[in-house]
Design an enzyme around this catalytic site. Structure first.
Site, mmCIF file in Angstrom:
data_model
loop_
_atom_site.group_PDB
_atom_site.id
_atom_site.type_symbol
_atom_site.label_atom_id
_atom_site.label_comp_id
_atom_site.label_asym_id
_atom_site.label_seq_id
_atom_site.Cartn_x
_atom_site.Cartn_y
_atom_site.Cartn_z
ATOM 1 N N ARG A 94 0.848 -1.277 0.080
ATOM 2 C CA ARG A 94 0.062 0.146 0.142
ATOM 3 C C ARG A 94 0.823 1.172 0.123
ATOM 4 N NH1 ARG A 94 -3.308 -2.231 4.671
ATOM 5 N NH2 ARG A 94 -1.776 -3.934 4.394
ATOM 6 N N GLU A 121 5.496 -10.493 15.302
ATOM 7 C CA GLU A 121 5.018 -11.184 16.775
ATOM 8 C C GLU A 121 5.404 -12.676 16.715
ATOM 9 O OE1 GLU A 121 1.024 -10.449 16.888
ATOM 10 O OE2 GLU A 121 0.713 -11.150 18.897
HETATM 11 P P1 AMP Z 1 4.148 -2.519 11.878
HETATM 12 O O1 AMP Z 1 5.546 -3.102 11.415
HETATM 13 O O2 AMP Z 1 4.030 -3.424 13.063
HETATM 14 O O3 AMP Z 1 4.220 -1.172 12.132
HETATM 15 O O4 AMP Z 1 3.167 -2.893 10.744
HETATM 16 C C1 AMP Z 1 2.911 -2.029 9.827
HETATM 17 C C2 AMP Z 1 2.525 -2.858 8.454
HETATM 18 O O5 AMP Z 1 1.477 -3.630 8.873
HETATM 19 C C3 AMP Z 1 2.015 -1.646 7.455
HETATM 20 O O6 AMP Z 1 2.382 -2.198 6.304
HETATM 21 C C4 AMP Z 1 0.384 -2.151 7.506
HETATM 22 O O7 AMP Z 1 -0.064 -1.827 6.380
HETATM 23 C C5 AMP Z 1 0.405 -3.458 8.191
HETATM 24 N N1 AMP Z 1 -0.681 -3.182 9.301
HETATM 25 C C6 AMP Z 1 -0.470 -3.697 10.606
HETATM 26 N N2 AMP Z 1 -1.489 -3.469 11.423
HETATM 27 C C7 AMP Z 1 -2.487 -2.990 10.556
HETATM 28 C C8 AMP Z 1 -4.069 -2.850 10.627
HETATM 29 N N3 AMP Z 1 -4.646 -2.701 12.036
HETATM 30 N N4 AMP Z 1 -4.682 -2.709 9.534
HETATM 31 C C9 AMP Z 1 -4.051 -2.599 8.389
HETATM 32 N N5 AMP Z 1 -2.897 -2.692 8.102
HETATM 33 C C10 AMP Z 1 -1.948 -3.115 9.180
#
Ligand code: AMP
Length: 182
Positions: free
Chosen positions: A65, A102
């Site tokens: 995205r 995770e």
């Molecule tokens: P993080 O590495 O934990 O910051 O996760 C970020 C990535 O996971 C991004 O590319 C987001 O598109 C996706 N992502 C994580 N949580 C969500 C959520 N609740 N809704 C949509 N996309 C998410």
């Protein structure tokens, strides 16, 4: 527009889907925002607004995205675009960075010649949660000698602490909408 006005304007364009992709997660779906011409334009304009007057050499977007938003932002600020991809997708010489999930780990990659040392780069993705993905992307960009001017996201999940994590790396963070929870 104030940050509150921007948030009120964009919030309703995001669709929230409970228990996707698994129980307990609320998926924040930006396809509805992308499909709304006015909201899409506003999000792209606002994402890099604080840096709009500065020289930006490249916009880096995180698969997938971040490609849609980052490509539009790059065009808007007359910068080049650099795709940061999941492992195994880029055809030429690449550098990679592993980061913790995770459960287990994941890896992102960028072409080794995507940037010249000293170039000024803005990182873009749709959402920041724990910040693990964006932190790995920043490390990759810095490994290539980039100056990371900022990291910009449409959505922040502040309870997961991602934006603070990036600020600790010395990267200014801009987010347009905050949602409670995970
Ligand atoms: P993080 O590495 O934990 O910051 O996760 C970020 C990535 O996971 C991004 O590319 C987001 O598109 C996706 N992502 C994580 N949580 C969500 C959520 N609740 N809704 C949509 N996309 C998410």
């Amino acid at each position: 527009m104030t940050p509150m006005e921007i948030e009120l304007d964009l919030r309703d364009a995001v669709r929230s889907i409970p228990d996707y992709p698994k129980a307990g997660i609320i998926f924040r779906d930006i396809t509805t925002l992308l499909g709304n011409a006015r909201a899409f334009r506003r999000a792209v304009d606002e994402l890099v607004q604080p840096w709009a007057g500065m020289k930006i050499d490249k916009v880096a977007g995180i698969e997938a995205r971040g490609f849609i938003l980052g490509g539009a932002v790059a065009h808007q600020v007359s910068a080049g675009f650099v795709p940061i991809r999941k492992k195994g997708k880029l055809p030429h010489k690449r550098v990679s960075m592993t980061y913790a999930l995770e459960y287990g780990e994941d890896e992102i990659e960028v072409h080794a010649d995507a940037l010249v040392a000293g170039e000024r780069v803005v990182l873009v993705d749709d959402l920041i949660a724990t910040g693990g993905t964006a932190e790995a992307a920043i490390k990759l960009l810095r490994q290539l000698g980039a100056e990371v001017l900022a990291a910009c996201f449409v959505i922040d999940l502040p309870e997961l602490g991602g934006a603070d994590r990036l600020r600790k790396l010395g990267v200014p963070v801009r987010t347009l909408i905050s949602f409670e929870g995970h």
